[in-house]
Enzyme design. Structure first.
Site, PDB file in Angstrom:
ATOM      1  N   LYS A   1       0.834  -1.208   0.000  1.00 48.17           N
ATOM      2  CA  LYS A   1       0.000   0.000   0.000  1.00 48.17           C
ATOM      3  C   LYS A   1       0.872   1.262   0.000  1.00 48.17           C
ATOM      4  CE  LYS A   1      -1.751   1.575   4.049  1.00 48.17           C
ATOM      5  NZ  LYS A   1      -1.354   2.979   4.303  1.00 48.17           N
ATOM      6  N   ASN A   2       1.822   1.315   0.918  1.00 46.54           N
ATOM      7  CA  ASN A   2       2.585   2.559   1.075  1.00 46.54           C
ATOM      8  C   ASN A   2       3.491   2.846  -0.112  1.00 46.54           C
ATOM      9  OD1 ASN A   2       1.313   3.003   3.451  1.00 46.54           O
ATOM     10  ND2 ASN A   2       3.039   2.463   4.782  1.00 46.54           N
TER      11      ASN A   2
ATOM     12  N   CYS B   1      -4.647   8.244   9.637  1.00 46.29           N
ATOM     13  CA  CYS B   1      -4.927   7.563  10.908  1.00 46.29           C
ATOM     14  C   CYS B   1      -4.746   8.510  12.086  1.00 46.29           C
ATOM     15  CB  CYS B   1      -3.942   6.408  11.082  1.00 46.29           C
ATOM     16  SG  CYS B   1      -4.526   4.868  10.410  1.00 46.29           S
TER      17      CYS B   1
ATOM     18  N   ARG C   1       1.397  14.137  13.524  1.00 40.29           N
ATOM     19  CA  ARG C   1       1.857  13.966  12.140  1.00 40.29           C
ATOM     20  C   ARG C   1       1.932  15.278  11.355  1.00 40.29           C
ATOM     21  NH1 ARG C   1      -0.681   8.491   9.748  1.00 40.29           N
ATOM     22  NH2 ARG C   1       1.383   8.193   8.900  1.00 40.29           N
TER      23      ARG C   1
ATOM     24  N   LEU D   1       8.743  18.886   8.017  1.00 34.74           N
ATOM     25  CA  LEU D   1       9.966  18.416   7.348  1.00 34.74           C
ATOM     26  C   LEU D   1       9.802  18.433   5.829  1.00 34.74           C
ATOM     27  CD1 LEU D   1      10.771  15.437   9.757  1.00 34.74           C
ATOM     28  CD2 LEU D   1      11.891  17.677   9.704  1.00 34.74           C
TER      29      LEU D   1
ATOM     30  N   ASP E   1       4.341   0.045  12.162  1.00 33.04           N
ATOM     31  CA  ASP E   1       3.134  -0.519  11.545  1.00 33.04           C
ATOM     32  C   ASP E   1       2.907  -1.983  11.930  1.00 33.04           C
ATOM     33  OD1 ASP E   1       2.598   1.895  10.388  1.00 33.04           O
ATOM     34  OD2 ASP E   1       3.128   1.324   8.344  1.00 33.04           O
TER      35      ASP E   1
ATOM     36  N   VAL F   1       7.803   6.024  17.451  1.00 34.89           N
ATOM     37  CA  VAL F   1       7.638   6.752  16.182  1.00 34.89           C
ATOM     38  C   VAL F   1       6.426   7.691  16.231  1.00 34.89           C
ATOM     39  CG1 VAL F   1       7.329   6.525  13.674  1.00 34.89           C
ATOM     40  CG2 VAL F   1       8.777   4.892  14.898  1.00 34.89           C
TER      41      VAL F   1
ATOM     42  N   ARG G   1      -8.923   0.347   4.585  1.00 36.89           N
ATOM     43  CA  ARG G   1      -7.939   1.276   4.026  1.00 36.89           C
ATOM     44  C   ARG G   1      -6.686   0.535   3.580  1.00 36.89           C
ATOM     45  NH1 ARG G   1      -5.637   4.980   7.906  1.00 36.89           N
ATOM     46  NH2 ARG G   1      -4.306   5.181   6.107  1.00 36.89           N
TER      47      ARG G   1
HETATM   48  C1  UD1 Z   1       4.744   6.462   6.655  1.00 38.13           C
HETATM   49  C2  UD1 Z   1       3.772   5.323   6.408  1.00 38.13           C
HETATM   50  C3  UD1 Z   1       3.163   4.831   7.719  1.00 38.13           C
HETATM   51  C4  UD1 Z   1       4.264   4.483   8.710  1.00 38.13           C
HETATM   52  C5  UD1 Z   1       5.256   5.638   8.861  1.00 38.13           C
HETATM   53  C6  UD1 Z   1       6.467   5.285   9.732  1.00 38.13           C
HETATM   54  C7  UD1 Z   1       2.903   5.926   4.213  1.00 38.13           C
HETATM   55  C8  UD1 Z   1       1.742   6.333   3.408  1.00 38.13           C
HETATM   56  N1  UD1 Z   1       2.709   5.812   5.529  1.00 38.13           N
HETATM   57  O1  UD1 Z   1       3.977   7.522   7.206  1.00 38.13           O
HETATM   58  O2  UD1 Z   1       2.370   3.690   7.448  1.00 38.13           O
HETATM   59  O3  UD1 Z   1       3.698   4.222   9.977  1.00 38.13           O
HETATM   60  O4  UD1 Z   1       5.756   6.024   7.567  1.00 38.13           O
HETATM   61  O5  UD1 Z   1       7.094   4.161   9.239  1.00 38.13           O
HETATM   62  O6  UD1 Z   1       3.963   5.634   3.677  1.00 38.13           O
HETATM   63  N2  UD1 Z   1       7.052  13.905  11.315  1.00 38.13           N
HETATM   64  C9  UD1 Z   1       7.280  15.221  11.640  1.00 38.13           C
HETATM   65  N3  UD1 Z   1       7.304  16.154  10.637  1.00 38.13           N
HETATM   66  C10 UD1 Z   1       7.124  15.821   9.320  1.00 38.13           C
HETATM   67  C11 UD1 Z   1       6.907  14.462   9.008  1.00 38.13           C
HETATM   68  C12 UD1 Z   1       6.881  13.525  10.019  1.00 38.13           C
HETATM   69  O7  UD1 Z   1       7.443  15.547  12.813  1.00 38.13           O
HETATM   70  O8  UD1 Z   1       7.155  16.698   8.460  1.00 38.13           O
HETATM   71  C13 UD1 Z   1       6.997  12.891  12.396  1.00 38.13           C
HETATM   72  C14 UD1 Z   1       5.638  12.215  12.488  1.00 38.13           C
HETATM   73  O9  UD1 Z   1       4.743  12.977  13.242  1.00 38.13           O
HETATM   74  C15 UD1 Z   1       5.976  10.904  13.138  1.00 38.13           C
HETATM   75  C16 UD1 Z   1       7.378  10.606  12.574  1.00 38.13           C
HETATM   76  O10 UD1 Z   1       7.877  11.837  12.074  1.00 38.13           O
HETATM   77  O11 UD1 Z   1       6.053  11.030  14.525  1.00 38.13           O
HETATM   78  C17 UD1 Z   1       7.374   9.569  11.472  1.00 38.13           C
HETATM   79  O12 UD1 Z   1       6.539   9.978  10.424  1.00 38.13           O
HETATM   80  P1  UD1 Z   1       6.827   9.647   8.900  1.00 38.13           P
HETATM   81  O13 UD1 Z   1       8.016   8.761   8.798  1.00 38.13           O
HETATM   82  O14 UD1 Z   1       6.822  10.911   8.136  1.00 38.13           O
HETATM   83  O15 UD1 Z   1       5.544   8.819   8.541  1.00 38.13           O
HETATM   84  P2  UD1 Z   1       4.590   8.994   7.292  1.00 38.13           P
HETATM   85  O16 UD1 Z   1       5.401   9.238   6.073  1.00 38.13           O
HETATM   86  O17 UD1 Z   1       3.472   9.884   7.613  1.00 38.13           O
END
Ligand code: UD1
Length: 440
Positions: free
Chosen positions: A27-28, A121, A126, A130, A324, A346, A416
């Protein structure tokens, strides 16, 4: 696949499972490759795309931007010859965090992007800081107005400018946003402290096949030499390591020997290591499967369950233990002998399944971001509510192991991210049925 929040899943536990299950595409990975397809002013064909609500929503976002989509079975043809510089639709973006990831490809191709702040979710705040800082480091002006992120090239610039970006945290999404934006930027971009997840490598392979110049994906430093244009390709999405991990836990929790086809075992290394520690053996077998990412041959995995014993788990960015898979392992450890501590590092709000597992007779306490589990010999079926995607999988797994009937509510989360979960489990011998209330 249904999209019905009123439906429930009834599971009669304690059946032994056996046989083979086919793992779907990730999915991701599929979500980000769909977004990445709009980098190419032509047609891209993605194969091995799972049939999921999240994929449908990403399709709706692309269509709202003027992209043409055709889906047949697990193949999606994406024709992004024309894209409109319109705002991505809020009602869909708010339901799917990954849809925010179109911001990088849109900005780098059109010089402008307007995308509402994302949803997804309810597992934590989130933010997208970044992503935003990465685009700014490439010369974009980014502002947030009324909940919408506006990103534009500055002055009369035609392209983003390559830059050096150090991510404070190895965010998967931010790495993907910056990587995609950098493929068409002028000059070199370096992402330091980049995420190393297999989905990042899949994205880099996909972009490189289109003609991009990305090196270092899968390590913590990724370098991208911008090119003028990318071209059409056909591409196989990698297998879903989280779906595969969930089925491995299904084997372990029901003490059943099952096999999984179409898996890349290296992507599951931390999950396999923990299953070994808990007392299960995982055997890797060759299969006449598909090839992914150019030259990776899929394998079959066989789980040979043993006496389950507790262990400690800390979720971390890849190659650490995946967040996950945390909820599914919480369910497994709740019936494993002895004590376990599960630490979620995380996401800050990702232990909400614990309260539901407690309803089934588990002995788990939450302290901050830790779940302290005392394994019990037996759990019993109960009505439970799924709170997010992976939590819903954990409740299904617990239901498979429980005495009596478990009724899982909140199936919109499950739909989903798991393709045909019920029929796949039923094929292995599980007893479960989706009940859709009359009149819905
Ligand atoms: C992706 C995956 C999700 C998985 C996650 C971590 C997809 C669609 N989803 O989510 O299933 O659980 O990676 O492996 O690929 N963060 C910030 N600022 C940002 C971005 C992220 O602080 O700009 C924080 C988030 O709040 C979180 C952490 O970084 O605490 C990890 O998030 P991130 O790796 O970005 O996850 P996603 O890409 O949203």
């Amino acid at each position: 696949m249904l999209e019905d929040s009123q439906a429930v899943l009834e599971i009669w536990g304690r059946s032994s499972l056996s046989g083979n299950v086919q793992i779907s595409g990730a999915k991701n990975s599929a979500l980000v490759l769909m977004a990445g397809s709009i980098l190419c002013p032509g047609k891209c064909t993605l194969r091995n795309v799972p049939n999921l609500v999240d994929i449908k929503r990403m399709g709706q976002i692309l269509e709202a931007l003027g992209v043409k989509l055709k889906r047949q079975d697990d193949v999606i043809e994406i024709d992004a010859t024309k894209i409109n510089p319109t705002e991505a639709p809020y009602d869909v973006v708010s339901q799917l965090r990954a849809s925010f990831f179109v911001i990088g490809p849109l900005l780098t191709r059109l010089g402008t992007a307007r995308v509402p702040l994302p949803g997804g979710c309810a597992i934590g705040a989130r933010p997208v800081d970044l992503h935003v800082r990465g685009l700014q480091a490439m010369g974009a002006s980014v502002s947030i107005e009324d909940g919408v992120v506006h990103a534009n090239l500055v002055g009369n610039k035609q392209r983003l400018q390559g830059g050096k970006i150090y991510l404070d945290y190895p965010s998967v999404g931010a790495t993907e946003t910056i990587l995609m934006a950098a493929t068409l930027a002028k000059g070199e971009t370096k992402i330091e402290n980049a995420a190393q997840e297999p989905e990042i490598v899949d994205l880099a392979n996909f972009c490189n096949q289109m003609g991009a110049k990305v090196t270092g994906a899968g390590t913590n430093t990724i370098t991208i030499q911008g090119v003028q244009e990318l071209s059409s390709i056909e591409y196989n999405v990698i297998p879903d390591r989280i779906e595969a991990g969930t089925f491995l836990v299904a084997g372990a929790i029901t003490k059943s020997e099952i096999t999984l086809s179409s898996v890349i075992p290296e992507h599951l290394a931390p999950v396999i290591a923990k299953l070994n520690e808990i007392g299960c053996q995982i055997v890797i077998e060759d299969e006449a499967g598909k090839t992914f990412g150019g030259d990776i041959q899929s394998k079959r995995l066989r789980i040979v369950p043993g006496e389950l014993c507790g262990t400690d788990i800390e979720t971390l960015p890849y190659p650490g233990f995946p967040t996950d898979m945390q909820a599914q392992f919480t369910a497994l450890l709740s019936i494993s002998k002895g004590n376990s501590v599960i630490s979620e590092t995380v996401f800050e709000n990702r232990l909400r399944h614990v309260a539901e597992l407690q309803r089934m007779g588990t002995n788990i306490r939450v302290k901050g971001n830790h779940a302290i589990v005392q394994g019990v010999a037996m759990i019993s079926g109960a009505p439970v509510m799924a709170t997010d995607l992976r939590a819903s999988a954990a409740l299904v797994l617990a239901g498979l192991a429980a005495e009596g009937k478990t009724t899982v509510h909140g199936l919109q989360h499950l739909d989903r991210g798991y393709e045909d979960l019920e029929s796949k489990l039923r094929g292995l011998g599980a007893k479960l049925e989706r009940i859709i209330p009359e009149g819905t």
